[in-house]
Each structure stands twice: as structure tokens, then as C-alpha cells.
Design a protein around this motif. Structure first.
Motif, PDB file in Angstrom:
ATOM      1  N   LYS A 261       0.857  -0.977   0.144  1.00 37.63           N
ATOM      2  CA  LYS A 261       0.119   0.015  -0.021  1.00 37.63           C
ATOM      3  C   LYS A 261       0.896   1.382  -0.078  1.00 37.63           C
ATOM      4  CE  LYS A 261      -3.384   2.369   2.539  1.00 37.63           C
ATOM      5  NZ  LYS A 261      -4.488   2.156   3.962  1.00 37.63           N
ATOM      6  N   VAL A 262       2.021   1.204   0.900  1.00 35.26           N
ATOM      7  CA  VAL A 262       2.823   2.316   0.695  1.00 35.26           C
ATOM      8  C   VAL A 262       3.458   2.703  -0.411  1.00 35.26           C
ATOM      9  CG1 VAL A 262       4.885   3.301   1.908  1.00 35.26           C
ATOM     10  CG2 VAL A 262       3.401   1.966   3.529  1.00 35.26           C
ATOM     11  N   ILE A 263       3.777   1.486  -1.117  1.00 36.01           N
ATOM     12  CA  ILE A 263       4.510   1.716  -2.416  1.00 36.01           C
ATOM     13  C   ILE A 263       3.491   2.406  -3.472  1.00 36.01           C
ATOM     14  CG2 ILE A 263       5.588   0.593  -4.457  1.00 36.01           C
ATOM     15  CD1 ILE A 263       6.547  -1.502  -2.248  1.00 36.01           C
ATOM     16  N   LEU A 264       2.324   1.835  -3.461  1.00 34.48           N
ATOM     17  CA  LEU A 264       1.449   2.279  -4.378  1.00 34.48           C
ATOM     18  C   LEU A 264       0.901   3.751  -4.146  1.00 34.48           C
ATOM     19  CD1 LEU A 264      -0.739   1.379  -6.593  1.00 34.48           C
ATOM     20  CD2 LEU A 264      -2.086   0.621  -4.905  1.00 34.48           C
ATOM     21  N   GLU A 265       0.825   4.082  -2.917  1.00 34.06           N
ATOM     22  CA  GLU A 265       0.663   5.482  -2.496  1.00 34.06           C
ATOM     23  C   GLU A 265       1.674   6.495  -3.064  1.00 34.06           C
ATOM     24  OE1 GLU A 265      -0.401   5.781   1.509  1.00 34.06           O
ATOM     25  OE2 GLU A 265      -2.150   4.780   1.310  1.00 34.06           O
ATOM     26  N   PHE A 266       2.767   6.139  -3.037  1.00 37.77           N
ATOM     27  CA  PHE A 266       4.031   6.941  -3.000  1.00 37.77           C
ATOM     28  C   PHE A 266       4.284   7.219  -4.629  1.00 37.77           C
ATOM     29  CE2 PHE A 266       8.393   8.257  -3.406  1.00 37.77           C
ATOM     30  CZ  PHE A 266       8.530   9.340  -2.634  1.00 37.77           C
ATOM     31  N   ILE A 267       4.410   5.967  -5.397  1.00 36.83           N
ATOM     32  CA  ILE A 267       4.847   6.129  -6.768  1.00 36.83           C
ATOM     33  C   ILE A 267       3.710   5.771  -7.794  1.00 36.83           C
ATOM     34  CG2 ILE A 267       7.000   5.496  -6.223  1.00 36.83           C
ATOM     35  CD1 ILE A 267       6.935   2.698  -7.210  1.00 36.83           C
ATOM     36  N   GLY A 268       2.638   5.624  -7.182  1.00 40.61           N
ATOM     37  CA  GLY A 268       1.333   5.556  -8.122  1.00 40.61           C
ATOM     38  C   GLY A 268       1.099   4.154  -8.799  1.00 40.61           C
ATOM     39  N   VAL A 269      -0.019   3.880  -9.588  1.00 37.78           N
ATOM     40  CA  VAL A 269      -0.221   2.709 -10.107  1.00 37.78           C
ATOM     41  C   VAL A 269       0.789   2.473 -11.148  1.00 37.78           C
ATOM     42  CG1 VAL A 269      -1.862   1.656 -11.472  1.00 37.78           C
ATOM     43  CG2 VAL A 269      -2.416   3.058  -9.650  1.00 37.78           C
ATOM     44  N   LEU A 270       1.289   3.328 -12.167  1.00 36.57           N
ATOM     45  CA  LEU A 270       2.161   2.952 -13.110  1.00 36.57           C
ATOM     46  C   LEU A 270       3.511   2.586 -12.565  1.00 36.57           C
ATOM     47  CD1 LEU A 270       1.438   5.734 -15.723  1.00 36.57           C
ATOM     48  CD2 LEU A 270       0.674   3.284 -15.803  1.00 36.57           C
ATOM     49  N   GLY A 271       4.063   3.462 -11.479  1.00 35.58           N
ATOM     50  CA  GLY A 271       5.364   3.366 -10.623  1.00 35.58           C
ATOM     51  C   GLY A 271       5.356   1.887 -10.102  1.00 35.58           C
ATOM     52  N   TYR A 272       4.110   1.391  -9.516  1.00 30.79           N
ATOM     53  CA  TYR A 272       3.986  -0.061  -9.047  1.00 30.79           C
ATOM     54  C   TYR A 272       4.096  -0.863 -10.058  1.00 30.79           C
ATOM     55  CZ  TYR A 272       2.110  -3.498  -5.636  1.00 30.79           C
ATOM     56  OH  TYR A 272       1.886  -4.449  -4.904  1.00 30.79           O
ATOM     57  N   ALA A 273       3.545  -0.717 -11.231  1.00 32.12           N
ATOM     58  CA  ALA A 273       3.519  -1.799 -12.098  1.00 32.12           C
ATOM     59  C   ALA A 273       5.049  -1.808 -12.768  1.00 32.12           C
ATOM     60  CB  ALA A 273       2.514  -1.240 -13.390  1.00 32.12           C
ATOM     61  N   ALA A 274       5.589  -0.778 -12.697  1.00 34.78           N
ATOM     62  CA  ALA A 274       6.982  -0.711 -13.376  1.00 34.78           C
ATOM     63  C   ALA A 274       8.052  -1.370 -12.232  1.00 34.78           C
ATOM     64  CB  ALA A 274       7.408   0.777 -13.504  1.00 34.78           C
ATOM     65  N   ALA A 275       7.583  -1.232 -10.970  1.00 32.28           N
ATOM     66  CA  ALA A 275       8.841  -2.030 -10.029  1.00 32.28           C
ATOM     67  C   ALA A 275       8.345  -3.275  -9.750  1.00 32.28           C
ATOM     68  CB  ALA A 275       8.203  -1.380  -8.730  1.00 32.28           C
ATOM     69  N   SER A 276       7.248  -4.044 -10.330  1.00 28.93           N
ATOM     70  CA  SER A 276       6.738  -5.297 -10.464  1.00 28.93           C
ATOM     71  C   SER A 276       7.231  -6.017  -9.108  1.00 28.93           C
ATOM     72  CB  SER A 276       7.609  -6.148 -11.363  1.00 28.93           C
ATOM     73  OG  SER A 276       7.569  -5.660 -12.689  1.00 28.93           O
ATOM     74  N   VAL A 277       6.259  -5.559  -8.146  1.00 27.72           N
ATOM     75  CA  VAL A 277       6.249  -6.030  -6.845  1.00 27.72           C
ATOM     76  C   VAL A 277       5.721  -7.316  -6.403  1.00 27.72           C
ATOM     77  CG1 VAL A 277       5.557  -5.301  -4.462  1.00 27.72           C
ATOM     78  CG2 VAL A 277       6.300  -3.629  -6.013  1.00 27.72           C
ATOM     79  N   LYS A 278       6.590  -8.233  -6.078  1.00 31.18           N
ATOM     80  CA  LYS A 278       6.028  -9.485  -5.612  1.00 31.18           C
ATOM     81  C   LYS A 278       6.367 -10.035  -4.320  1.00 31.18           C
ATOM     82  CE  LYS A 278       6.830 -11.122 -10.482  1.00 31.18           C
ATOM     83  NZ  LYS A 278       7.519 -10.082 -10.911  1.00 31.18           N
ATOM     84  N   PHE A 279       5.412 -10.518  -3.659  1.00 25.46           N
ATOM     85  CA  PHE A 279       5.611 -10.853  -2.109  1.00 25.46           C
ATOM     86  C   PHE A 279       6.230 -12.219  -2.171  1.00 25.46           C
ATOM     87  CE2 PHE A 279       3.473  -6.917  -1.604  1.00 25.46           C
ATOM     88  CZ  PHE A 279       3.804  -6.460  -0.286  1.00 25.46           C
ATOM     89  N   ILE A 280       7.259 -12.542  -1.623  1.00 24.55           N
ATOM     90  CA  ILE A 280       7.869 -13.828  -1.677  1.00 24.55           C
ATOM     91  C   ILE A 280       7.583 -14.451  -0.490  1.00 24.55           C
ATOM     92  CG2 ILE A 280       9.893 -15.140  -2.056  1.00 24.55           C
ATOM     93  CD1 ILE A 280       9.299 -13.616  -4.547  1.00 24.55           C
ATOM     94  N   GLU A 281       7.946 -13.973   0.642  1.00 21.04           N
ATOM     95  CA  GLU A 281       7.618 -14.495   1.851  1.00 21.04           C
ATOM     96  C   GLU A 281       7.215 -13.429   2.912  1.00 21.04           C
ATOM     97  OE1 GLU A 281      10.772 -16.307   4.961  1.00 21.04           O
ATOM     98  OE2 GLU A 281      11.024 -17.284   3.011  1.00 21.04           O
ATOM     99  N   THR A 282       6.317 -13.562   3.714  1.00 25.34           N
ATOM    100  CA  THR A 282       5.853 -12.715   4.897  1.00 25.34           C
ATOM    101  C   THR A 282       5.869 -13.563   6.377  1.00 25.34           C
ATOM    102  OG1 THR A 282       3.593 -13.083   4.454  1.00 25.34           O
ATOM    103  CG2 THR A 282       4.576 -11.348   3.086  1.00 25.34           C
ATOM    104  N   SER A 283       6.096 -12.826   7.019  1.00 25.32           N
ATOM    105  CA  SER A 283       5.990 -13.314   8.645  1.00 25.32           C
ATOM    106  C   SER A 283       5.188 -12.384   9.442  1.00 25.32           C
ATOM    107  CB  SER A 283       7.267 -13.673   9.110  1.00 25.32           C
ATOM    108  OG  SER A 283       8.012 -12.732   9.400  1.00 25.32           O
ATOM    109  N   ASP A 284       5.370 -12.304  10.665  1.00 24.88           N
ATOM    110  CA  ASP A 284       4.509 -11.298  11.795  1.00 24.88           C
ATOM    111  C   ASP A 284       5.276  -9.661  11.303  1.00 24.88           C
ATOM    112  OD1 ASP A 284       3.425 -13.616  12.923  1.00 24.88           O
ATOM    113  OD2 ASP A 284       5.010 -13.728  14.272  1.00 24.88           O
ATOM    114  N   ASN A 285       6.384  -9.628  11.365  1.00 20.43           N
ATOM    115  CA  ASN A 285       6.604  -8.319  11.053  1.00 20.43           C
ATOM    116  C   ASN A 285       7.819  -8.258  10.139  1.00 20.43           C
ATOM    117  OD1 ASN A 285       8.991  -9.345  12.392  1.00 20.43           O
ATOM    118  ND2 ASN A 285       8.949  -7.875  14.201  1.00 20.43           N
ATOM    119  N   LYS A 286       7.960  -9.064   9.257  1.00 22.22           N
ATOM    120  CA  LYS A 286       9.095  -9.106   8.234  1.00 22.22           C
ATOM    121  C   LYS A 286       8.510  -9.562   6.730  1.00 22.22           C
ATOM    122  CE  LYS A 286      13.097  -9.938  11.077  1.00 22.22           C
ATOM    123  NZ  LYS A 286      14.277 -10.627  11.401  1.00 22.22           N
TER     124      LYS A 286
END
Length: 65
Positions: free
Chosen positions: A1-26
Motif C-alpha cells: 500500500k505504501v509503495i502504491l501511494e508514493f509512486i502510483g499505479v504505473l510506478g507500482y507496475a514498473a517496480a513489479s512488486v512480488k511478495f515472496i515471503e511474509t511473517s509477523d513483522n518481516k
């Protein structure tokens, strides 16, 4: 959400963000290398404390201490 708010939809798409692994706070995310500075700036501008611990070109390198 933070990335999307700062660089926008096109920037988010260009960054190709993929969540590989998540835990409680990492999380391990994969992004386009060219968008690294924009993603770091997004984390710095966020109200929440989001800290980049390590950046690596491979997952194996990331998991090494």
C-alpha cells in the motif's frame, strides 16, 4: 500500500512488486532493480516504520548472514 501511494499505479507496475515471503513483522519482496530507489523512498516517506534490512540479487544471497 505504501509503495502504491508514493509512486502510483504505473510506478507500482514498473517496480513489479512480488511478495515472496511474509511473517509477523518481516517480508521478502522482489522488485525490479531499476525501481529500488523509488521503493526505498516510499518506505522512508511512510508513516509506519518500514526498514530495509538487506538488498540482494538472489534469494540465496538474501538468506545468508
Amino acid at each position: 500500500k505504501v509503495i502504491l501511494e508514493f509512486i502510483g499505479v504505473l510506478g507500482y507496475a514498473a517496480a513489479s512488486v512480488k511478495f515472496i515471503e511474509t511473517s509477523d513483522n518481516k517480508a521478502i519482496i522482489a522488485i525490479n532493480r531499476e525501481a529500488l530507489n523509488k521503493v526505498r523512498a516510499s518506505f522512508a516517506a511512510a508513516k509506519e516504520k518500514i526498514k530495509v534490512i538487506k538488498v540482494s540479487g538472489t534469494l540465496a544471497g538474501l538468506r545468508r548472514k
